[in-house]
Design a protein around this motif. Structure first.
Motif, PDB file in Angstrom:
ATOM      1  N   ALA A   8      45.348  66.801  45.815  1.00 34.49           N
ATOM      2  CA  ALA A   8      44.007  66.425  45.354  1.00 34.49           C
ATOM      3  C   ALA A   8      42.990  66.174  46.310  1.00 34.49           C
ATOM      4  CB  ALA A   8      44.227  64.883  44.402  1.00 34.49           C
ATOM      5  N   LYS A   9      43.273  65.827  47.565  1.00 34.36           N
ATOM      6  CA  LYS A   9      42.494  65.781  48.622  1.00 34.36           C
ATOM      7  C   LYS A   9      41.920  67.186  49.118  1.00 34.36           C
ATOM      8  CE  LYS A   9      44.143  61.564  50.899  1.00 34.36           C
ATOM      9  NZ  LYS A   9      45.172  61.009  52.053  1.00 34.36           N
ATOM     10  N   LYS A  10      42.920  67.890  49.193  1.00 32.68           N
ATOM     11  CA  LYS A  10      42.471  69.216  49.663  1.00 32.68           C
ATOM     12  C   LYS A  10      41.663  69.838  48.607  1.00 32.68           C
ATOM     13  CE  LYS A  10      44.911  73.654  50.741  1.00 32.68           C
ATOM     14  NZ  LYS A  10      46.029  74.506  50.862  1.00 32.68           N
ATOM     15  N   LEU A  11      41.957  69.766  47.495  1.00 36.71           N
ATOM     16  CA  LEU A  11      41.248  70.437  46.242  1.00 36.71           C
ATOM     17  C   LEU A  11      39.614  69.967  46.163  1.00 36.71           C
ATOM     18  CD1 LEU A  11      43.527  70.613  43.386  1.00 36.71           C
ATOM     19  CD2 LEU A  11      42.752  72.522  44.814  1.00 36.71           C
ATOM     20  N   GLU A  12      39.646  68.588  46.492  1.00 39.98           N
ATOM     21  CA  GLU A  12      38.159  68.110  46.534  1.00 39.98           C
ATOM     22  C   GLU A  12      37.520  68.698  48.000  1.00 39.98           C
ATOM     23  OE1 GLU A  12      36.798  64.554  44.766  1.00 39.98           O
ATOM     24  OE2 GLU A  12      38.763  63.637  45.384  1.00 39.98           O
ATOM     25  N   GLU A  13      38.100  68.828  49.234  1.00 39.89           N
ATOM     26  CA  GLU A  13      37.765  69.420  50.172  1.00 39.89           C
ATOM     27  C   GLU A  13      37.186  70.763  49.889  1.00 39.89           C
ATOM     28  OE1 GLU A  13      40.799  68.767  53.187  1.00 39.89           O
ATOM     29  OE2 GLU A  13      40.256  66.663  53.267  1.00 39.89           O
ATOM     30  N   MET A  14      38.145  71.749  49.510  1.00 41.13           N
ATOM     31  CA  MET A  14      37.811  73.153  49.137  1.00 41.13           C
ATOM     32  C   MET A  14      36.675  73.123  48.395  1.00 41.13           C
ATOM     33  SD  MET A  14      41.648  74.589  48.489  1.00 41.13           S
ATOM     34  CE  MET A  14      40.940  76.091  47.839  1.00 41.13           C
ATOM     35  N   ALA A  15      36.596  72.351  47.238  1.00 40.99           N
ATOM     36  CA  ALA A  15      35.553  72.368  46.257  1.00 40.99           C
ATOM     37  C   ALA A  15      33.961  72.026  46.981  1.00 40.99           C
ATOM     38  CB  ALA A  15      35.450  71.523  45.140  1.00 40.99           C
ATOM     39  N   LYS A  16      33.926  71.060  47.839  1.00 39.88           N
ATOM     40  CA  LYS A  16      32.865  70.686  48.719  1.00 39.88           C
ATOM     41  C   LYS A  16      32.666  71.765  49.642  1.00 39.88           C
ATOM     42  CE  LYS A  16      31.224  67.237  51.537  1.00 39.88           C
ATOM     43  NZ  LYS A  16      31.153  65.757  52.229  1.00 39.88           N
ATOM     44  N   ALA A  17      33.487  72.465  50.265  1.00 44.05           N
ATOM     45  CA  ALA A  17      33.238  73.471  51.183  1.00 44.05           C
ATOM     46  C   ALA A  17      32.570  74.775  50.495  1.00 44.05           C
ATOM     47  CB  ALA A  17      34.514  73.913  51.831  1.00 44.05           C
ATOM     48  N   LYS A  18      32.850  74.963  49.264  1.00 51.57           N
ATOM     49  CA  LYS A  18      32.385  76.101  48.467  1.00 51.57           C
ATOM     50  C   LYS A  18      31.063  75.927  47.720  1.00 51.57           C
ATOM     51  CE  LYS A  18      37.144  78.471  48.464  1.00 51.57           C
ATOM     52  NZ  LYS A  18      36.846  79.980  48.444  1.00 51.57           N
ATOM     53  N   GLY A  19      30.823  74.641  47.590  1.00 52.86           N
ATOM     54  CA  GLY A  19      29.582  74.157  46.857  1.00 52.86           C
ATOM     55  C   GLY A  19      29.876  74.062  45.511  1.00 52.86           C
ATOM     56  N   VAL A  20      31.147  73.774  44.911  1.00 54.81           N
ATOM     57  CA  VAL A  20      31.520  73.702  43.835  1.00 54.81           C
ATOM     58  C   VAL A  20      31.448  72.265  43.147  1.00 54.81           C
ATOM     59  CG1 VAL A  20      33.576  74.125  42.180  1.00 54.81           C
ATOM     60  CG2 VAL A  20      33.098  75.537  43.831  1.00 54.81           C
ATOM     61  N   LYS A  21      30.859  71.986  42.160  1.00 55.94           N
ATOM     62  CA  LYS A  21      30.617  70.429  41.815  1.00 55.94           C
ATOM     63  C   LYS A  21      32.149  70.432  41.125  1.00 55.94           C
ATOM     64  CE  LYS A  21      27.532  67.394  39.576  1.00 55.94           C
ATOM     65  NZ  LYS A  21      26.416  67.251  38.894  1.00 55.94           N
ATOM     66  N   LEU A  22      33.094  69.331  41.580  1.00 55.28           N
ATOM     67  CA  LEU A  22      34.251  68.950  40.910  1.00 55.28           C
ATOM     68  C   LEU A  22      33.861  67.687  39.995  1.00 55.28           C
ATOM     69  CD1 LEU A  22      36.982  69.519  40.534  1.00 55.28           C
ATOM     70  CD2 LEU A  22      37.519  68.048  42.376  1.00 55.28           C
ATOM     71  N   LEU A  23      33.701  67.730  38.617  1.00 58.73           N
ATOM     72  CA  LEU A  23      33.374  66.673  38.009  1.00 58.73           C
ATOM     73  C   LEU A  23      34.711  65.784  37.431  1.00 58.73           C
ATOM     74  CD1 LEU A  23      30.912  68.356  35.300  1.00 58.73           C
ATOM     75  CD2 LEU A  23      30.686  66.849  37.439  1.00 58.73           C
ATOM     76  N   LEU A  24      34.357  64.589  37.763  1.00 59.31           N
ATOM     77  CA  LEU A  24      35.655  63.680  37.500  1.00 59.31           C
ATOM     78  C   LEU A  24      35.016  62.602  36.627  1.00 59.31           C
ATOM     79  CD1 LEU A  24      37.643  63.339  40.827  1.00 59.31           C
ATOM     80  CD2 LEU A  24      38.018  64.800  38.934  1.00 59.31           C
ATOM     81  N   PRO A  25      35.725  61.825  35.818  1.00 59.84           N
ATOM     82  CA  PRO A  25      35.179  60.906  35.158  1.00 59.84           C
ATOM     83  C   PRO A  25      34.602  59.828  35.872  1.00 59.84           C
ATOM     84  CG  PRO A  25      37.318  61.400  33.943  1.00 59.84           C
ATOM     85  CD  PRO A  25      37.170  62.285  35.577  1.00 59.84           C
ATOM     86  N   THR A  26      33.289  58.928  35.373  1.00 58.49           N
ATOM     87  CA  THR A  26      32.961  58.009  36.076  1.00 58.49           C
ATOM     88  C   THR A  26      32.940  56.683  35.536  1.00 58.49           C
ATOM     89  OG1 THR A  26      30.926  58.522  34.668  1.00 58.49           O
ATOM     90  CG2 THR A  26      30.768  59.481  36.798  1.00 58.49           C
ATOM     91  N   ASP A  27      33.709  56.674  34.127  1.00 60.73           N
ATOM     92  CA  ASP A  27      34.137  55.527  33.582  1.00 60.73           C
ATOM     93  C   ASP A  27      35.403  55.966  32.670  1.00 60.73           C
ATOM     94  OD1 ASP A  27      32.657  57.080  31.725  1.00 60.73           O
ATOM     95  OD2 ASP A  27      31.905  55.113  30.463  1.00 60.73           O
ATOM     96  N   VAL A  28      36.222  54.934  32.357  1.00 57.13           N
ATOM     97  CA  VAL A  28      37.588  55.285  31.738  1.00 57.13           C
ATOM     98  C   VAL A  28      37.829  54.126  30.944  1.00 57.13           C
ATOM     99  CG1 VAL A  28      38.504  56.669  33.525  1.00 57.13           C
ATOM    100  CG2 VAL A  28      38.804  54.056  33.716  1.00 57.13           C
ATOM    101  N   VAL A  29      38.497  54.241  29.720  1.00 57.00           N
ATOM    102  CA  VAL A  29      38.914  53.453  28.751  1.00 57.00           C
ATOM    103  C   VAL A  29      40.454  52.937  29.436  1.00 57.00           C
ATOM    104  CG1 VAL A  29      39.548  52.829  26.490  1.00 57.00           C
ATOM    105  CG2 VAL A  29      37.652  54.273  27.005  1.00 57.00           C
ATOM    106  N   VAL A  30      40.613  51.695  29.649  1.00 58.15           N
ATOM    107  CA  VAL A  30      41.806  51.269  30.190  1.00 58.15           C
ATOM    108  C   VAL A  30      42.415  50.227  29.254  1.00 58.15           C
ATOM    109  CG1 VAL A  30      41.141  51.351  32.679  1.00 58.15           C
ATOM    110  CG2 VAL A  30      40.662  49.381  31.480  1.00 58.15           C
ATOM    111  N   ALA A  31      43.865  50.104  29.340  1.00 55.86           N
ATOM    112  CA  ALA A  31      44.436  49.234  28.300  1.00 55.86           C
ATOM    113  C   ALA A  31      45.679  48.512  29.402  1.00 55.86           C
ATOM    114  CB  ALA A  31      45.292  50.305  27.618  1.00 55.86           C
ATOM    115  N   ASP A  32      45.870  47.317  28.781  1.00 60.82           N
ATOM    116  CA  ASP A  32      46.851  46.517  29.319  1.00 60.82           C
ATOM    117  C   ASP A  32      48.252  47.088  29.145  1.00 60.82           C
ATOM    118  OD1 ASP A  32      47.056  45.959  26.660  1.00 60.82           O
ATOM    119  OD2 ASP A  32      46.952  43.749  27.046  1.00 60.82           O
ATOM    120  N   LYS A  33      48.692  47.993  28.356  1.00 61.46           N
ATOM    121  CA  LYS A  33      49.905  48.593  28.022  1.00 61.46           C
ATOM    122  C   LYS A  33      49.794  49.904  27.384  1.00 61.46           C
ATOM    123  CE  LYS A  33      50.494  45.726  23.908  1.00 61.46           C
ATOM    124  NZ  LYS A  33      51.270  44.864  23.401  1.00 61.46           N
ATOM    125  N   PHE A  34      50.766  50.682  27.479  1.00 58.05           N
ATOM    126  CA  PHE A  34      50.784  51.986  26.685  1.00 58.05           C
ATOM    127  C   PHE A  34      51.261  51.868  25.293  1.00 58.05           C
ATOM    128  CE2 PHE A  34      52.606  55.940  25.708  1.00 58.05           C
ATOM    129  CZ  PHE A  34      51.576  56.967  25.964  1.00 58.05           C
TER     130      PHE A  34
END
Length: 176
Positions: free
Chosen positions: A26-52
């Motif tokens: 995961a770290k490597k992929l983010e570094e590669m995306a940054k080096a290539k100028g690729v915008k890697l979109l990850l969620p900015t907010d999430v719905v969380v639950a206290d159990k599955f």
């Protein structure tokens, strides 16, 4: 998958699902995306639950503020809009994996919203490729499977084909 990226960044992920053996990747992929100028979109907010559980208590939190003991089970409304805006700019979309635990209606909003967005952009010329059993089930649940350009239940195989790997079934066809 996203929680592996968050944990690799050093963020708290509560009890969310993390692929511990993929933290370095995961770290490597983010570094590669940054080096290539690729915008890697990850969620900015999430719905969380206290159990599955489909009846779990939920809250929507910033992706960097997941409480201890809570697990992320869907993307939040800000992330939905972020992804929808990005998808509306794409010429080709390969979707492999739902946004959350869409099998539970309480955690299907993100997945359904993305499926609906892909159904919206396909007739406008965007090529939409849905790969993998869960993704196929998601677009079917959303009632938009017939609006996609291509659907394949072979998600992993689809990704390997795009990666340039020779698939065993295809190789067997070439044997004499």
């Amino acid at each position: 998958m996203v929680f592996t990226f968050y944990k690799a960044r050093g963020q708290s992920v509560g009890s969310s699902l993390v692929e511990e053996d993929k933290l370095d990747l995961a770290k490597k992929l983010e570094e590669m995306a940054k080096a290539k100028g690729v915008k890697l979109l990850l969620p900015t907010d999430v719905v969380v639950a206290d159990k599955f559980d489909p009846e779990a208590n939920t809250q929507t939190v910033s992706a960097d503020a997941i409480p201890d003991g809570w697990m992320g089970l869907d993307i939040g409304p800000d992330s939905i809009k972020l992804f929808q805006d990005a998808l509306r700019e794409c010429k080709t979309v390969v979707w492999n994996g739902p946004m959350g635990v869409f099998e539970f209606d309480k955690f299907a909003k993100g997945t359904i919203a993305i499926a609906d967005t892909l159904a919206e952009v396909t007739p406008k010329g965007t090529i939409t490729i849905i790969g993998g059993g869960d993704s196929v089930a998601a677009v079917e649940k959303a009632g938009v499977a017939d609006k996609m350009s291509h659907i394949s239940t072979g998600g992993g195989a689809s990704l390997e084909l795009l990666e340039g790997k020779v698939l065993p079934g295809v190789a067997a066809l070439d044997e004499k």
